[in-house]
Design a protein around this motif. Structure first.
Motif, PDB file in Angstrom:
ATOM      1  N   HIS A 331      45.470  35.224  32.298  1.00 40.17           N
ATOM      2  CA  HIS A 331      46.000  36.466  32.883  1.00 40.17           C
ATOM      3  C   HIS A 331      44.867  37.466  33.136  1.00 40.17           C
ATOM      4  CE1 HIS A 331      48.953  39.601  33.686  1.00 40.17           C
ATOM      5  NE2 HIS A 331      48.286  40.399  32.858  1.00 40.17           N
ATOM      6  N   LEU A 332      43.972  37.642  32.159  1.00 41.45           N
ATOM      7  CA  LEU A 332      42.854  38.575  32.312  1.00 41.45           C
ATOM      8  C   LEU A 332      41.947  38.173  33.466  1.00 41.45           C
ATOM      9  CD1 LEU A 332      41.765  39.244  28.615  1.00 41.45           C
ATOM     10  CD2 LEU A 332      42.886  40.838  30.158  1.00 41.45           C
ATOM     11  N   ASN A 334      42.660  36.357  36.123  1.00 39.87           N
ATOM     12  CA  ASN A 334      43.320  36.544  37.417  1.00 39.87           C
ATOM     13  C   ASN A 334      43.342  38.019  37.820  1.00 39.87           C
ATOM     14  OD1 ASN A 334      43.798  33.804  37.566  1.00 39.87           O
ATOM     15  ND2 ASN A 334      45.905  33.937  36.828  1.00 39.87           N
ATOM     16  N   ASN A 335      43.696  38.881  36.873  1.00 40.75           N
ATOM     17  CA  ASN A 335      43.813  40.310  37.182  1.00 40.75           C
ATOM     18  C   ASN A 335      42.456  40.959  37.449  1.00 40.75           C
ATOM     19  OD1 ASN A 335      46.517  40.040  36.848  1.00 40.75           O
ATOM     20  ND2 ASN A 335      46.677  41.246  34.985  1.00 40.75           N
ATOM     21  N   PHE A 336      41.433  40.463  36.759  1.00 42.16           N
ATOM     22  CA  PHE A 336      40.110  41.079  36.866  1.00 42.16           C
ATOM     23  C   PHE A 336      39.519  40.919  38.260  1.00 42.16           C
ATOM     24  CE2 PHE A 336      35.418  41.051  35.845  1.00 42.16           C
ATOM     25  CZ  PHE A 336      35.345  42.401  35.542  1.00 42.16           C
ATOM     26  N   GLU A 338      41.252  40.726  41.063  1.00 41.96           N
ATOM     27  CA  GLU A 338      42.034  41.378  42.108  1.00 41.96           C
ATOM     28  C   GLU A 338      41.397  42.710  42.482  1.00 41.96           C
ATOM     29  OE1 GLU A 338      46.003  41.838  40.743  1.00 41.96           O
ATOM     30  OE2 GLU A 338      46.501  39.709  40.877  1.00 41.96           O
ATOM     31  N   ASP A 341      43.856  48.870  42.603  1.00 50.72           N
ATOM     32  CA  ASP A 341      44.930  49.547  43.314  1.00 50.72           C
ATOM     33  C   ASP A 341      44.469  50.941  43.754  1.00 50.72           C
ATOM     34  OD1 ASP A 341      47.250  50.679  44.201  1.00 50.72           O
ATOM     35  OD2 ASP A 341      48.466  49.995  42.517  1.00 50.72           O
ATOM     36  N   GLU A 374      36.310  45.165  43.851  1.00 54.55           N
ATOM     37  CA  GLU A 374      36.774  44.099  42.962  1.00 54.55           C
ATOM     38  C   GLU A 374      36.246  44.338  41.554  1.00 54.55           C
ATOM     39  OE1 GLU A 374      35.541  40.435  44.676  1.00 54.55           O
ATOM     40  OE2 GLU A 374      37.111  40.421  46.196  1.00 54.55           O
ATOM     41  N   ASN A 376      37.663  45.601  38.985  1.00 56.97           N
ATOM     42  CA  ASN A 376      38.053  46.897  38.405  1.00 56.97           C
ATOM     43  C   ASN A 376      36.963  47.949  38.505  1.00 56.97           C
ATOM     44  OD1 ASN A 376      40.512  45.774  37.736  1.00 56.97           O
ATOM     45  ND2 ASN A 376      40.519  46.633  35.697  1.00 56.97           N
ATOM     46  N   TYR A 405      46.525  52.165  34.676  1.00 56.54           N
ATOM     47  CA  TYR A 405      45.537  51.414  35.451  1.00 56.54           C
ATOM     48  C   TYR A 405      44.538  50.714  34.527  1.00 56.54           C
ATOM     49  CZ  TYR A 405      47.418  53.945  39.413  1.00 56.54           C
ATOM     50  OH  TYR A 405      48.275  54.451  40.373  1.00 56.54           O
ATOM     51  N   LEU A 409      41.663  45.657  30.710  1.00 56.15           N
ATOM     52  CA  LEU A 409      40.479  45.184  31.426  1.00 56.15           C
ATOM     53  C   LEU A 409      39.350  46.210  31.375  1.00 56.15           C
ATOM     54  CD1 LEU A 409      42.278  43.774  34.577  1.00 56.15           C
ATOM     55  CD2 LEU A 409      41.015  42.402  32.916  1.00 56.15           C
TER      56      LEU A 409
END
Length: 423
Positions: A331-332, A334-336, A338, A341, A374, A376, A405, A409
């Motif tokens: 999960h970390l 994959n999210n890292f 992205e 936002d 990217e 974060n 937010y 991460l």
């Protein structure tokens, strides 16, 4: 295809491993028993994917070769002998085991460092083999011939291509090797109550649900001033190297001991590397449920550099909560990767309007542009980056986290202005 490098201690197995890998992957020293674990890496020979394993010395780990299921998976053995020494009883023991087991092997006569020594290869004629190659691992003599022989014995099977790599770090004797072995499902790394058992970093690829994960077990992190030998220095640098190359870091703690000063330094290094991290508390079966909340609060305060990291209680020995750990790692990762936002633009603008940074001379802060990158990362284009101090940027980061937010991460704010810097 899986290729193992077998031989007694100090015949040059790790030197050969590094030569085939094309880099210094295994720790080398003129000290018997330097390699204690199974070191592995993937190489390509003419677009053929091959995993090579540097195996520990035969005479000290004979039972390992007789019982470890990994040995049965190896398609080809490179049987390494030292040309500068007569065949020893241990060499003969290995040869007999290879013949009895029916294992396919290439006899690699190492340390033929110049042409005058080539005659020494005939000392090993009793070890009958389909292929016998005199080499110098150190000088890489005949390495191309050996690679060609490996290719000729290639077994067409798929090799797992890792989608992400995760490294297990922590102080000595915290249970890193036990965790690796539990995740792999079999003995992969030496486990011992003696501190400092693992020296190299150990790799193994597993499939978790639909994700291929390369697991890396490192040696125990310790105070740098305790690096007294050449092996200690190499061990310390290997830990940093493994962390820098990993996608996600599992920071393993022992719930039965206090957080050491050098563990806090390790947390700071992880923060500086800008890596996703899971704080993983081992031996949690020794904690009562009522103790876990206060323990979590205490650790978050002491390891404040990575206070964003998710917190997971496990027992490596009892295989407890390991699926949750791997779920968190995937999960970390994959999210890292992205893109951040952009909805937080208004929050940053509001923070600066409500609480502008202190004046530098007569200059006031002006933010021309807020960009999401990217990993974060937020980029602020400003009139002068000197106006935005690190504490001020931290306050922006903290308020963004309070608004949901960068969950679990690491984050980074980069300033573009007259003086570029990042937090």
């Amino acid at each position: 295809m899986k290729v193992g490098i077998i031989g007694r201690t100090n015949v040059g197995k790790s030197t050969l491993f590094n030569a085939l890998a094309g880099r210094r992957r295994a720790i080398m020293a003129d000290i018997p028993n330097t390699t204690r674990d199974i070191i592995s890496t993937q190489i390509n020979i003419n677009n053929k994917a091959i995993t090579i394993y540097d195996l520990p010395g035969w005479e000290l780990f004979r039972d390992f070769f007789l019982t470890n299921p990994l040995i049965k998976e190896i398609n080809l053995m490179l049987f390494v002998v030292d040309a500068k020494e007569e065949p020893t009883p241990f060499d003969k023991d290995i040869y007999l085991w290879l013949k009895k087991s029916g294992q396919k092997f290439i006899l690699v006569i190492n340390k033929i460092d110049d042409k005058k020594l080539e005659i020494l290869q005939y000392n090993f004629t009793e070890f009958t083999s389909d292929i016998s190659i005199p080499i110098s691992s150190y000088h890489k003599t005949n390495l191309d011939l050996l690679q060609s022989s490996i290719e000729q014995n290639f077994v067409g099977s798929e090799t797992l291509q890792p989608q992400l790599s995760t490294v297990i770090v922590g102080k000595q004797n915290v249970g890193k090797s036990t965790l690796l072995n539990s995740l792999c499902g079999f003995y992969r790394s030496t486990v011992s109550p003696e501190r400092g058992t693992t020296r190299d970093y150990i790799e193994h690829t597993i499939t978790f649900k639909t994700t291929n994960i390369k697991l890396i077990d490192t040696a125990g992190y310790f105070k740098k001033k305790h690096t007294k030998t050449i092996i200690d220095i190499a061990v310390h640098s290997k830990i940093i190297e493994a962390c820098e190359s990993a996608d996600v870091i599992i920071f393993l703690l022992d719930c039965t001991t206090k957080v050491a000063t050098f563990e806090k330094r390790l947390a700071q290094l992880i923060k500086e590397m800008h890596k996703p991290c899971v704080i993983c508390v081992n031996k949690s079966d020794l904690l009562k449920d009522t103790q876990k909340s206060s323990f979590t609060k205490q650790i978050r305060e002491e390891l404040h550099f990575v206070n964003y990291a998710p917190f997971i209680f496990i027992s490596a020995l009892r295989n407890s909560n390991l699926d949750s750990l791997l779920d968190s790692v995937v999960h970390l990762n994959n999210n890292f990767h992205e893109k951040a936002d952009l909805n937080f633009k208004e929050i940053i603008e509001d923070i600066i309007a409500r609480r502008p940074p202190p004046l530098v001379g007569t200059k006031t802060a002006i933010v021309y542009k807020i960009s999401a990158k990217e990993r974060n990362t937020v980029e602020l284009t400003v009139n002068d980056s000197k106006i935005f101090s690190d504490p001020y940027l931290r306050s922006i980061e903290n308020e963004l986290r309070q608004n949901g937010y960068f969950l679990h991460l690491p984050s980074k704010i980069i300033l573009k202005g007259k003086s570029k810097h990042s937090h």
